[in-house]
Design a protein around this motif. Structure first.
Motif, PDB file in Angstrom:
ATOM      1  N   ARG A   1       0.619  -1.167   0.135  1.00 56.37           N
ATOM      2  CA  ARG A   1      -0.069  -0.068   0.032  1.00 56.37           C
ATOM      3  C   ARG A   1       0.771   1.330  -0.106  1.00 56.37           C
ATOM      4  O   ARG A   1       0.676   2.188  -0.648  1.00 56.37           O
ATOM      5  CB  ARG A   1      -0.799   0.025   1.313  1.00 56.37           C
ATOM      6  CG  ARG A   1      -2.062  -1.053   1.197  1.00 56.37           C
ATOM      7  CD  ARG A   1      -2.742  -0.902   2.543  1.00 56.37           C
ATOM      8  NE  ARG A   1      -3.751  -1.938   2.641  1.00 56.37           N
ATOM      9  CZ  ARG A   1      -4.178  -2.721   3.768  1.00 56.37           C
ATOM     10  NH1 ARG A   1      -3.610  -2.650   4.645  1.00 56.37           N
ATOM     11  NH2 ARG A   1      -5.207  -3.622   3.504  1.00 56.37           N
ATOM     12  N   MET A   2       1.860   1.402   1.033  1.00 53.07           N
ATOM     13  CA  MET A   2       2.920   2.433   0.920  1.00 53.07           C
ATOM     14  C   MET A   2       3.388   2.763  -0.385  1.00 53.07           C
ATOM     15  O   MET A   2       3.655   3.869  -0.748  1.00 53.07           O
ATOM     16  CB  MET A   2       3.991   2.191   2.043  1.00 53.07           C
ATOM     17  CG  MET A   2       3.205   2.233   3.531  1.00 53.07           C
ATOM     18  SD  MET A   2       4.366   1.863   4.691  1.00 53.07           S
ATOM     19  CE  MET A   2       5.633   3.479   4.434  1.00 53.07           C
TER      20      MET A   2
ATOM     21  N   CYS B   1       2.348   1.695  -3.464  1.00 50.40           N
ATOM     22  CA  CYS B   1       1.424   2.324  -4.489  1.00 50.40           C
ATOM     23  C   CYS B   1       1.199   3.716  -4.369  1.00 50.40           C
ATOM     24  O   CYS B   1       1.064   4.535  -5.024  1.00 50.40           O
ATOM     25  CB  CYS B   1       0.281   1.634  -4.523  1.00 50.40           C
ATOM     26  SG  CYS B   1       0.161  -0.337  -5.099  1.00 50.40           S
ATOM     27  N   TYR B   2       1.094   4.138  -2.917  1.00 51.93           N
ATOM     28  CA  TYR B   2       0.645   5.454  -2.669  1.00 51.93           C
ATOM     29  C   TYR B   2       1.785   6.468  -3.080  1.00 51.93           C
ATOM     30  O   TYR B   2       1.704   7.514  -3.711  1.00 51.93           O
ATOM     31  CB  TYR B   2       0.359   5.672  -1.299  1.00 51.93           C
ATOM     32  CG  TYR B   2       0.108   7.299  -0.898  1.00 51.93           C
ATOM     33  CD1 TYR B   2      -1.415   7.552  -1.405  1.00 51.93           C
ATOM     34  CD2 TYR B   2       0.692   8.064  -0.067  1.00 51.93           C
ATOM     35  CE1 TYR B   2      -1.919   8.691  -1.239  1.00 51.93           C
ATOM     36  CE2 TYR B   2       0.097   9.402   0.094  1.00 51.93           C
ATOM     37  CZ  TYR B   2      -0.973   9.610  -0.556  1.00 51.93           C
ATOM     38  OH  TYR B   2      -1.423  10.801  -0.276  1.00 51.93           O
TER      39      TYR B   2
ATOM     40  N   TYR C   1       1.807   6.660  -6.659  1.00 49.43           N
ATOM     41  CA  TYR C   1       0.531   7.617  -7.091  1.00 49.43           C
ATOM     42  C   TYR C   1       0.994   9.157  -6.853  1.00 49.43           C
ATOM     43  O   TYR C   1       0.786   9.952  -7.683  1.00 49.43           O
ATOM     44  CB  TYR C   1      -0.522   7.365  -6.039  1.00 49.43           C
ATOM     45  CG  TYR C   1      -1.638   8.372  -6.235  1.00 49.43           C
ATOM     46  CD1 TYR C   1      -2.410   8.670  -7.232  1.00 49.43           C
ATOM     47  CD2 TYR C   1      -1.869   9.308  -5.372  1.00 49.43           C
ATOM     48  CE1 TYR C   1      -3.367   9.561  -7.406  1.00 49.43           C
ATOM     49  CE2 TYR C   1      -2.727  10.397  -5.278  1.00 49.43           C
ATOM     50  CZ  TYR C   1      -3.446  10.435  -6.526  1.00 49.43           C
ATOM     51  OH  TYR C   1      -4.473  11.625  -6.635  1.00 49.43           O
ATOM     52  N   LEU C   2       1.600   9.408  -5.963  1.00 44.57           N
ATOM     53  CA  LEU C   2       2.139  10.951  -5.508  1.00 44.57           C
ATOM     54  C   LEU C   2       3.069  11.456  -6.779  1.00 44.57           C
ATOM     55  O   LEU C   2       2.956  12.315  -7.151  1.00 44.57           O
ATOM     56  CB  LEU C   2       2.928  10.825  -4.340  1.00 44.57           C
ATOM     57  CG  LEU C   2       2.229  10.922  -3.125  1.00 44.57           C
ATOM     58  CD1 LEU C   2       3.004  10.783  -1.759  1.00 44.57           C
ATOM     59  CD2 LEU C   2       1.132  11.736  -2.975  1.00 44.57           C
TER      60      LEU C   2
ATOM     61  N   LYS D   1      -4.479   6.978 -11.211  1.00 43.13           N
ATOM     62  CA  LYS D   1      -5.467   6.395 -10.153  1.00 43.13           C
ATOM     63  C   LYS D   1      -5.592   5.039  -9.956  1.00 43.13           C
ATOM     64  O   LYS D   1      -6.094   4.358  -8.853  1.00 43.13           O
ATOM     65  CB  LYS D   1      -6.823   6.665 -10.650  1.00 43.13           C
ATOM     66  CG  LYS D   1      -7.093   8.193 -10.649  1.00 43.13           C
ATOM     67  CD  LYS D   1      -8.569   8.390 -11.017  1.00 43.13           C
ATOM     68  CE  LYS D   1      -8.817   9.913 -11.265  1.00 43.13           C
ATOM     69  NZ  LYS D   1     -10.244  10.352 -11.563  1.00 43.13           N
TER      70      LYS D   1
ATOM     71  N   TYR E   1      -2.596   3.485  -8.922  1.00 50.31           N
ATOM     72  CA  TYR E   1      -1.847   3.021  -7.744  1.00 50.31           C
ATOM     73  C   TYR E   1      -2.682   3.835  -6.485  1.00 50.31           C
ATOM     74  O   TYR E   1      -2.252   3.495  -5.475  1.00 50.31           O
ATOM     75  CB  TYR E   1      -0.709   3.835  -8.169  1.00 50.31           C
ATOM     76  CG  TYR E   1       0.249   2.985  -9.077  1.00 50.31           C
ATOM     77  CD1 TYR E   1       0.774   2.111  -8.756  1.00 50.31           C
ATOM     78  CD2 TYR E   1       0.304   3.777 -10.274  1.00 50.31           C
ATOM     79  CE1 TYR E   1       1.341   1.298  -9.827  1.00 50.31           C
ATOM     80  CE2 TYR E   1       1.030   3.168 -11.432  1.00 50.31           C
ATOM     81  CZ  TYR E   1       1.599   1.752 -11.061  1.00 50.31           C
ATOM     82  OH  TYR E   1       2.112   1.213 -12.241  1.00 50.31           O
ATOM     83  N   LEU E   2      -3.479   4.967  -6.710  1.00 54.28           N
ATOM     84  CA  LEU E   2      -4.262   5.427  -5.609  1.00 54.28           C
ATOM     85  C   LEU E   2      -5.176   4.258  -5.127  1.00 54.28           C
ATOM     86  O   LEU E   2      -5.211   3.847  -4.053  1.00 54.28           O
ATOM     87  CB  LEU E   2      -5.141   6.565  -6.015  1.00 54.28           C
ATOM     88  CG  LEU E   2      -6.066   7.078  -4.904  1.00 54.28           C
ATOM     89  CD1 LEU E   2      -5.291   7.566  -3.686  1.00 54.28           C
ATOM     90  CD2 LEU E   2      -6.828   8.225  -5.729  1.00 54.28           C
TER      91      LEU E   2
ATOM     92  N   SER F   1      -3.133   1.828  -3.112  1.00 53.21           N
ATOM     93  CA  SER F   1      -2.789   2.066  -1.677  1.00 53.21           C
ATOM     94  C   SER F   1      -3.830   2.073  -0.721  1.00 53.21           C
ATOM     95  O   SER F   1      -3.793   2.147   0.391  1.00 53.21           O
ATOM     96  CB  SER F   1      -2.241   3.806  -1.819  1.00 53.21           C
ATOM     97  OG  SER F   1      -3.587   4.532  -2.052  1.00 53.21           O
ATOM     98  N   LYS F   2      -5.343   1.883  -1.362  1.00 51.98           N
ATOM     99  CA  LYS F   2      -6.252   1.738  -0.594  1.00 51.98           C
ATOM    100  C   LYS F   2      -7.011   0.131  -0.462  1.00 51.98           C
ATOM    101  O   LYS F   2      -7.797   0.033  -0.011  1.00 51.98           O
ATOM    102  CB  LYS F   2      -7.653   2.532  -1.122  1.00 51.98           C
ATOM    103  CG  LYS F   2      -7.245   4.178  -0.870  1.00 51.98           C
ATOM    104  CD  LYS F   2      -6.894   4.613   0.273  1.00 51.98           C
ATOM    105  CE  LYS F   2      -6.573   5.998   0.487  1.00 51.98           C
ATOM    106  NZ  LYS F   2      -6.360   6.616   1.802  1.00 51.98           N
TER     107      LYS F   2
ATOM    108  N   ASN G   1     -11.916   5.451  -2.232  1.00 56.06           N
ATOM    109  CA  ASN G   1     -11.466   5.181  -0.911  1.00 56.06           C
ATOM    110  C   ASN G   1     -12.594   4.799   0.043  1.00 56.06           C
ATOM    111  O   ASN G   1     -13.812   4.555  -0.731  1.00 56.06           O
ATOM    112  CB  ASN G   1     -10.892   6.545  -0.273  1.00 56.06           C
ATOM    113  CG  ASN G   1      -9.814   7.184  -1.343  1.00 56.06           C
ATOM    114  OD1 ASN G   1      -8.834   6.172  -1.696  1.00 56.06           O
ATOM    115  ND2 ASN G   1     -10.013   8.430  -1.423  1.00 56.06           N
TER     116      ASN G   1
END
Length: 514
Positions: free
Chosen positions: A124-125, A127-128, A131-132, A137, A139-140, A143-144, A297
């Motif tokens: 998750r980390m 992927c986030y 995403y940054l 989207k 990867y967002l 991350s969720k 989310n």
């Protein structure tokens, strides 16, 4: 096409239905049978694959016989419940185990273990972080990523580890995985096809809607063997014909689709922002998001709505597992004597007299995501009557929908003008009117609540040329009633007030079984 007919099968959680429809979209025969759910131990909910298969074949034969038509005039369409699966032998087609249904909780310990695992947290980390950097989207959504009992993922891992002889069969290439649609196509085609339609695949929990294939997370991180997975195909794929031995003639299979997608299509929710709520065994709120998946989310998730003529439509979905099951419980507990009377009994009192019901037989879904919540009444007192209890139960169904609806509004920029409802509980006027009042929008109930049947029939009809496009289909859709929100502001304010008190009551039941 006036001499052509569609036999549409809907394999739900509670019932199997088969309707035969003509070119006007009219049902000329219909039969149904209860699904024989098995409960071998606490938390386990299963279906015998062979029993289900024989029931489906029997219903198709009966429906066509009652329609008094010949098989050579019939095209077959199938919709199924999602996330219910089994594993069978490739050499002889015998199942290793019963279907493990989407309501089954046997993998709860695995879900908790993986949710706390360093591997999943790192994923998750990662992927986030991506995403940054990319603002992609996909990867967002990664991350969720959240595992749940209703997904196939953890139940499949449980089966691979615990079912006798499965591990050996997988290692020797003698195992085939499939959800209900896969099993039925395999059986209907005499073992020639091992496929799953894209809508059923997208609801397994290990399908990536951004690449339209099985997720690398499943095959690489969770070690789900790719050699057991079926080919993913469109809803209007060339599924071929049934084996001649089944009906005495080979019948063409023109459509396979998951139940909620079929319901969306049957409701003619073809445009972005179109919203449908199915009130069946569970509640499913689905919103058309167009040609792109939406990274969500808070418990909503992107799914493939349908893939027809090589064009994919997506939606986001939020679910509450207990709806019609609540009515069935109230019936078995003697709180109501007839489900059809529940709305009238609830309307016999002005309010619940401070009584609230928490619907969590299968846990509390989004936004709570609490599989350890308890169900029950709170606020009972000497003045409480059966009418108050019934009203509290029905109100809880609407409150769960309200939570899903509010989540959807946070995730999208859609301005919903109205919603379509279907499923058995949508026949309850009290539920529909309260829903209109609390959401402040029109609630449309079609003449038939069998929108799943209608949806699979529409797609099948498009495939064989019975109808040309969505415009023609909308003309076949008829309206039973529109429930409009009350123009009295005091009514809305009272709804919101009671909803907020119910939320306080929910807090008392959360994490009960931890």
């Amino acid at each position: 096409m006036e001499d052509q007919y569609i036999a549409s099968v809907d394999v739900g959680t509670s019932l199997i239905r088969c309707h035969v429809l003509n070119y006007k979209g009219q049902t000329i025969s219909s039969v149904c049978k209860k699904v024989n759910l098995l409960y071998p131990q606490a938390g386990y909910v299963e279906i015998d694959p062979e029993d289900l298969w024989h029931s489906v074949v029997s219903l198709i034969k009966t429906a066509i016989s009652e329609a008094n038509i010949s098989y050579n005039k019939v095209s077959l369409g199938i919709s199924t419940q999602r996330a219910t699966f089994t594993i069978w032998r490739k050499d002889n087609g015998r199942p290793f185990h019963n279907f493990i249904t989407w309501k089954d909780l046997r993998s709860d310990a695995l879900v908790k273990q993986w949710e706390k695992s360093f591997i999943l947290k790192s994923f998750r980390m990662g992927c986030y972080g991506i995403y940054l950097l990319t603002r992609n989207k996909r990867y967002l959504a990664g991350s969720k990523l959240k595992l749940a009992n209703t997904q196939v993922t953890m139940r499949l891992l449980w089966a691979l580890k615990n079912v006798r002889n499965v591990k050996h069969a997988v290692e020797n290439g003698n195992a085939m995985f499939g959800t209900v649609d896969t099993w039925l196509i395999y059986k209907l085609t005499g073992g020639r096809k091992h496929v799953t339609d894209i809508t059923n695949a997208s609801a397994t929990g290990f399908f990536d809607p951004f690449i339209l294939n099985w997720s690398l997370v499943a095959t690489h991180i969770l070690h789900i063997p790719s050699n057991i997975l079926p080919e993913i195909v469109s809803n209007d794929y060339s599924f071929g014909y049934t084996a001649k031995s089944i009906f005495g003639i080979s019948v063409p299979i023109k459509c396979v689709i998951s139940d909620q997608s079929a319901s969306m299509f049957g409701s003619c929710c073809f445009e972005m922002g179109d919203t449908k709520i199915t009130l069946g065994t569970g509640t499913f709120l689905d919103v058309n998001t167009g040609s792109s998946p939406l990274g969500c989310n808070n418990g909503l998730y992107p799914l493939v709505g349908w893939n027809i003529n090589n064009k994919i439509t997506y939606f986001i979905e939020g679910a509450s597992n207990d709806t019609g099951s609540l009515i069935q419980w109230a019936l078995s507990a003697g709180i109501i004597e007839n489900p059809h009377d529940s709305g009238t009994l609830a309307s016999a009192v002005e309010n619940t007299d401070g009584v609230y019901f928490i619907p969590a037989f299968s846990g509390l879904g989004p936004p709570f995501m609490d599989d350890n919540a308890a169900s029950g009444y709170i606020g009972l007192k000497a003045t409480s009557t059966k009418h108050h209890m019934i009203r509290a139960l029905l109100e809880s169904i609407v409150y769960r929908i309200t939570l899903l609806y509010n989540l959807m509004l946070k995730e999208t920029n859609f301005k919903v003008q109205s919603i379509w409802v279907d499923g058995g509980v949508s026949n309850n006027d009290f539920v529909c009117q309260l829903l209109a009042n609390i959401l402040g929008i029109d609630v449309h109930r079609p003449s038939t609540t069998e929108m799943t049947i209608l949806g699979v029939s529409f797609i099948t009809g498009l495939k064989i040329g019975m109808w040309k496009n969505g415009t023609e289909l909308k003309k076949l859709r008829s309206l039973n009633c529109t429930f409009k929100p009350s123009i009295d502001v005091a009514v809305y304010e009272e709804c919101i007030k009671e909803f907020k008190v119910w939320l306080k009551a929910v807090e008392r039941f959360k994490l009960w079984y931890t």
